[in-house]
Design a protein around this motif. Structure first.
Motif, mmCIF file in Angstrom:
data_model
loop_
_atom_site.group_PDB
_atom_site.id
_atom_site.type_symbol
_atom_site.label_atom_id
_atom_site.label_comp_id
_atom_site.label_asym_id
_atom_site.label_seq_id
_atom_site.Cartn_x
_atom_site.Cartn_y
_atom_site.Cartn_z
ATOM 1 N N UNK A 1 0.799 -1.212 0.000
ATOM 2 C CA UNK A 1 0.000 0.000 0.000
ATOM 3 C C UNK A 1 0.831 1.261 0.000
ATOM 4 N N UNK A 2 2.123 1.136 0.318
ATOM 5 C CA UNK A 2 3.028 2.288 0.321
ATOM 6 C C UNK A 2 3.335 2.671 -1.122
ATOM 7 N N UNK A 3 3.605 3.931 -1.374
ATOM 8 C CA UNK A 3 3.860 4.444 -2.720
ATOM 9 C C UNK A 3 4.784 3.533 -3.513
ATOM 10 N N UNK A 4 4.353 3.179 -4.724
ATOM 11 C CA UNK A 4 5.138 2.349 -5.613
ATOM 12 C C UNK A 4 5.022 0.859 -5.379
ATOM 13 N N UNK A 5 4.201 0.439 -4.411
ATOM 14 C CA UNK A 5 4.155 -0.988 -4.075
ATOM 15 C C UNK A 5 2.943 -1.727 -4.635
ATOM 16 N N UNK A 6 1.876 -1.022 -4.986
ATOM 17 C CA UNK A 6 0.668 -1.698 -5.453
ATOM 18 C C UNK A 6 0.810 -2.079 -6.929
ATOM 19 N N UNK A 7 0.689 -3.366 -7.199
ATOM 20 C CA UNK A 7 0.755 -3.856 -8.578
ATOM 21 C C UNK A 7 -0.581 -4.472 -8.946
ATOM 22 N N UNK A 8 -0.947 -4.311 -10.214
ATOM 23 C CA UNK A 8 -2.209 -4.819 -10.713
ATOM 24 C C UNK A 8 -2.195 -6.342 -10.702
ATOM 25 N N UNK A 9 -3.248 -6.941 -10.156
ATOM 26 C CA UNK A 9 -3.387 -8.394 -10.148
ATOM 27 C C UNK A 9 -3.959 -8.822 -11.494
ATOM 28 N N UNK A 10 -3.337 -9.788 -12.129
ATOM 29 C CA UNK A 10 -3.833 -10.335 -13.390
ATOM 30 C C UNK A 10 -4.758 -11.499 -13.060
ATOM 31 N N UNK A 11 -6.055 -11.191 -12.931
ATOM 32 C CA UNK A 11 -7.033 -12.198 -12.533
ATOM 33 C C UNK A 11 -7.099 -13.354 -13.524
ATOM 34 N N UNK A 12 -6.899 -13.062 -14.803
ATOM 35 C CA UNK A 12 -6.948 -14.130 -15.817
ATOM 36 C C UNK A 12 -5.790 -15.096 -15.632
ATOM 37 N N UNK A 13 -4.602 -14.570 -15.497
ATOM 38 C CA UNK A 13 -3.415 -15.412 -15.333
ATOM 39 C C UNK A 13 -3.459 -16.183 -14.016
ATOM 40 N N UNK A 14 -3.946 -15.529 -12.962
ATOM 41 C CA UNK A 14 -3.981 -16.157 -11.640
ATOM 42 C C UNK A 14 -5.191 -17.057 -11.428
ATOM 43 N N UNK A 15 -6.124 -17.069 -12.392
ATOM 44 C CA UNK A 15 -7.300 -17.934 -12.285
ATOM 45 C C UNK A 15 -8.393 -17.401 -11.387
ATOM 46 N N UNK A 16 -8.400 -16.104 -11.125
ATOM 47 C CA UNK A 16 -9.417 -15.510 -10.256
ATOM 48 C C UNK A 16 -10.547 -14.856 -11.036
ATOM 49 N N UNK A 17 -10.527 -14.984 -12.352
ATOM 50 C CA UNK A 17 -11.583 -14.358 -13.163
ATOM 51 C C UNK A 17 -12.871 -15.162 -13.039
ATOM 52 N N UNK A 18 -13.962 -14.561 -13.458
ATOM 53 C CA UNK A 18 -15.234 -15.271 -13.442
ATOM 54 C C UNK A 18 -15.799 -15.375 -14.861
#
Length: 97
Positions: free
Chosen positions: A73-90
């Motif tokens: 959560x600190x500046x520069x630390x939040x990265x976008x989660x790739x739901x498709x690659x990680x299998x979290x998509x619906x």
């Protein structure tokens, strides 16, 4: 606390600064409890990522990445989660993600 020169902890010597792994906390000195007031760091000095929310706490603040983002959560630390690659998509099994 020397890493956080903007910390309001040292105002009038009424507080003690305690470092944490990713932040700092101010604690009222025992003889100054009546003059210590909380400062909302979220409106002034927080260093949260642009994709994070700041939560004011007593004597400090906390950063939490927004949904769909991962990190401290600190500046520069939040990265976008790739739901498709990680299998979290619906997505439907007949759809492309």
């Amino acid at each position: 606390c020397s890493d956080y020169p903007f910390t309001p902890c040292f105002t009038n010597g009424t507080t003690q600064c305690d470092e944490t792994e990713t932040n700092w906390n101010c604690t009222c000195n025992a003889d100054n409890e009546k003059v210590c007031t909380d400062i909302d760091e979220c409106g002034t000095v927080d260093d949260c990522d642009t994709n994070a929310q700041c939560t004011n706490t007593a004597g400090s603040f906390a950063c939490t990445c927004n949904n769909g983002w991962n990190g401290t959560g600190v500046a520069g630390s939040c990265t976008n989660i790739d739901e498709c690659q990680d299998g979290y998509d619906n997505c439907d099994r007949h759809a492309s993600c």
